[in-house]
Design a protein around this motif. Sequence first.
Motif, PDB file in Angstrom:
ATOM      1  N   UNK A 106       5.226   1.281   7.767  1.00 28.44           N
ATOM      2  CA  UNK A 106       3.827   1.045   7.469  1.00 28.44           C
ATOM      3  C   UNK A 106       2.859   2.128   7.869  1.00 28.44           C
ATOM      4  N   UNK A 107       3.335   3.314   8.296  1.00 29.19           N
ATOM      5  CA  UNK A 107       2.427   4.413   8.622  1.00 29.19           C
ATOM      6  C   UNK A 107       1.953   5.054   7.322  1.00 29.19           C
ATOM      7  N   UNK A 108       0.646   5.142   7.079  1.00 32.78           N
ATOM      8  CA  UNK A 108       0.179   5.630   5.784  1.00 32.78           C
ATOM      9  C   UNK A 108       0.230   7.137   5.599  1.00 32.78           C
ATOM     10  N   UNK A 109       0.204   7.925   6.681  1.00 32.27           N
ATOM     11  CA  UNK A 109       0.206   9.382   6.502  1.00 32.27           C
ATOM     12  C   UNK A 109       1.044  10.036   7.591  1.00 32.27           C
ATOM     13  N   UNK A 110       2.034  10.812   7.144  1.00 34.25           N
ATOM     14  CA  UNK A 110       2.879  11.592   8.054  1.00 34.25           C
ATOM     15  C   UNK A 110       2.959  13.006   7.500  1.00 34.25           C
ATOM     16  N   UNK A 111       2.812  13.992   8.365  1.00 44.02           N
ATOM     17  CA  UNK A 111       3.000  15.372   7.937  1.00 44.02           C
ATOM     18  C   UNK A 111       4.092  16.022   8.777  1.00 44.02           C
ATOM     19  N   UNK A 112       4.873  16.871   8.120  1.00 45.68           N
ATOM     20  CA  UNK A 112       5.958  17.592   8.784  1.00 45.68           C
ATOM     21  C   UNK A 112       5.776  19.079   8.459  1.00 45.68           C
ATOM     22  N   UNK A 113       5.763  19.910   9.476  1.00 50.90           N
ATOM     23  CA  UNK A 113       5.518  21.335   9.285  1.00 50.90           C
ATOM     24  C   UNK A 113       6.816  22.132   9.302  1.00 50.90           C
ATOM     25  N   UNK A 156       1.604  13.577  13.066  1.00 50.13           N
ATOM     26  CA  UNK A 156       1.815  14.988  12.736  1.00 50.13           C
ATOM     27  C   UNK A 156       3.017  15.506  13.505  1.00 50.13           C
ATOM     28  N   UNK A 157       4.019  16.005  12.776  1.00 50.27           N
ATOM     29  CA  UNK A 157       5.280  16.441  13.374  1.00 50.27           C
ATOM     30  C   UNK A 157       5.369  17.960  13.348  1.00 50.27           C
ATOM     31  N   UNK A 158       5.488  18.545  14.523  1.00 49.36           N
ATOM     32  CA  UNK A 158       5.654  19.993  14.726  1.00 49.36           C
ATOM     33  C   UNK A 158       4.524  20.827  14.126  1.00 49.36           C
ATOM     34  N   UNK A 159       3.265  20.421  14.315  1.00 50.81           N
ATOM     35  CA  UNK A 159       2.172  21.225  13.743  1.00 50.81           C
ATOM     36  C   UNK A 159       2.044  22.579  14.433  1.00 50.81           C
ATOM     37  N   UNK A 160       1.632  23.574  13.667  1.00 54.15           N
ATOM     38  CA  UNK A 160       1.317  24.899  14.196  1.00 54.15           C
ATOM     39  C   UNK A 160      -0.195  25.057  14.063  1.00 54.15           C
ATOM     40  N   UNK A 161      -0.931  24.831  15.155  1.00 55.75           N
ATOM     41  CA  UNK A 161      -2.383  24.692  15.071  1.00 55.75           C
ATOM     42  C   UNK A 161      -3.148  25.952  15.457  1.00 55.75           C
ATOM     43  N   UNK A 203       0.832  -1.196   0.000  1.00 48.78           N
ATOM     44  CA  UNK A 203       0.000   0.000   0.000  1.00 48.78           C
ATOM     45  C   UNK A 203       0.869   1.250   0.000  1.00 48.78           C
ATOM     46  N   UNK A 204       0.335   2.315  -0.563  1.00 48.68           N
ATOM     47  CA  UNK A 204       1.069   3.568  -0.621  1.00 48.68           C
ATOM     48  C   UNK A 204       1.015   4.302   0.711  1.00 48.68           C
ATOM     49  N   UNK A 205       1.919   5.258   0.842  1.00 48.85           N
ATOM     50  CA  UNK A 205       1.941   6.181   1.975  1.00 48.85           C
ATOM     51  C   UNK A 205       1.991   7.602   1.432  1.00 48.85           C
ATOM     52  N   UNK A 206       1.673   8.554   2.290  1.00 46.44           N
ATOM     53  CA  UNK A 206       1.715   9.962   1.913  1.00 46.44           C
ATOM     54  C   UNK A 206       2.476  10.749   2.967  1.00 46.44           C
ATOM     55  N   UNK A 207       3.366  11.616   2.509  1.00 51.26           N
ATOM     56  CA  UNK A 207       4.050  12.564   3.394  1.00 51.26           C
ATOM     57  C   UNK A 207       3.641  13.964   2.952  1.00 51.26           C
ATOM     58  N   UNK A 208       3.032  14.700   3.858  1.00 46.79           N
ATOM     59  CA  UNK A 208       2.653  16.085   3.593  1.00 46.79           C
ATOM     60  C   UNK A 208       3.682  17.010   4.223  1.00 46.79           C
TER      61      UNK A 208
END
Length: 440
Positions: free
Chosen positions: A291-298, A151-156, A40-45
């Motif tokens: 195997x983590x499908x979605x990771x985001x880095x801010x 979610x890594x270092x989000x600015x919320x 399966x694919x993964x996504x990095x935002x």
Amino acid sequence: MSRFDAHFSRRDAIKLATTVSVSGWLGNLARAAGTNPDRKRSCILLWMSGGPATIDLWDLKPGHANGGPYKEIETAAPGLKFGEHLPKLAAQAKNMAVLRGMSTKEGDHGRATYLLRTGTLPQGAIDFPAVGALVAKELKRDGVDLPPFVSIAPQRAFAQNAFGPGFLGPQFSPLIVADGQAARVGAGGGVDTSDEQLKVQNLGRYGGVSGSQADDRLSLMRDLEAGFVDSRPGLAADSHKNAYEAAVRLMKPETAKAFDLKDEKAELRDRYGRNLFGQGCLLARRLVERGVPFVEVTLDGWDTHAQNFDAVKNLCGVLDPAWSTLMADLKDRGLLDSTTIVWMGEFGRTPKINAQKGRDHFPDAWSAVVAGGGVKGGQAVGKTNAAGTKVEDRPTSVPDLLATVCGALGIDYKKQNMSNVGRPIRIVDQAAQPVTEALA
């Protein structure tokens, strides 16, 4: 090394090991697992908080008064040019598609952040999920103890409700690492504190508590919780249960190890950049590898109302090595073809340069980038006019962008989820037109 896919058998491993040298078999085995079509694919935002000046990065206007001082540079893709402060990414351009026709009507940080991260604007009582939760639900792997959304270092601060699972429920809440911590050049006064920032807190047992004692306590807690949840069903009880179950899975030594960057070679860590964003990108690679499908880095700091050109140059000094190394590292491990990378912020910046040598909010015409797996790279899709003030060709809405990302990931963007108000809602709005030119 990439984790083994369920379809990559022991026979496959033996066959591969007999066809390569002893010195090179490990890397080849990783690549074979990573390129397995059943993986399966993964996504990095890569989320650029504040609204990046894409006119200075991906769509320069040399010779025009709006162009600013930066020069264009050639890339590895003939005819495609980037800004001069992205030389390492220029070498990776064949893996990247620049969408130069992005256009929205939202120039407020909060509303624009919500729009880009959920695909819609706030609508009454509906609690829309972030794109990370939507992808996590579709691509979640069975048997993986790590959470499906990190979610890594989000600015919320701009839009707190644009970072959660919404009506998909707490099982798709992000594990937040380095919450709200600065991920920009100069953070920490030149001292690399990323290892400390990227720690997931409270993964170890209390001192003096043995493994068997911890198991007994967890068993007791589950017994007590079961009666409570049965008598009080609902979101609050489910959230509590899911949070504890996720925490217990994370506490496994082999699972917690994913967050220990000290396993990586110092040379590789240096190439990513010894800062929170660079090391966050390295962590993202380790997570999708497992195997983590979605990771985001801010990467924050893009709200450049004043001294835009100094700020963009400095930010590129963080972005360029981190992102280029991420793609090279994924490719070396056979994971680039199964990992889609998305680069975007909430809007662009004004073509006209203000009196403070800055650029202000500008949603009318700007760029986003997709790269890696499922993407037909080496091109720009869409065109702005000579002044950078409006889109002339292939205008691209937020639903168009998100439908394109779904296409790269193999997700049916027309699929529906049941919302918290009892109404089925599509993953992406029905008006979406995927940018098929950017899909492999």
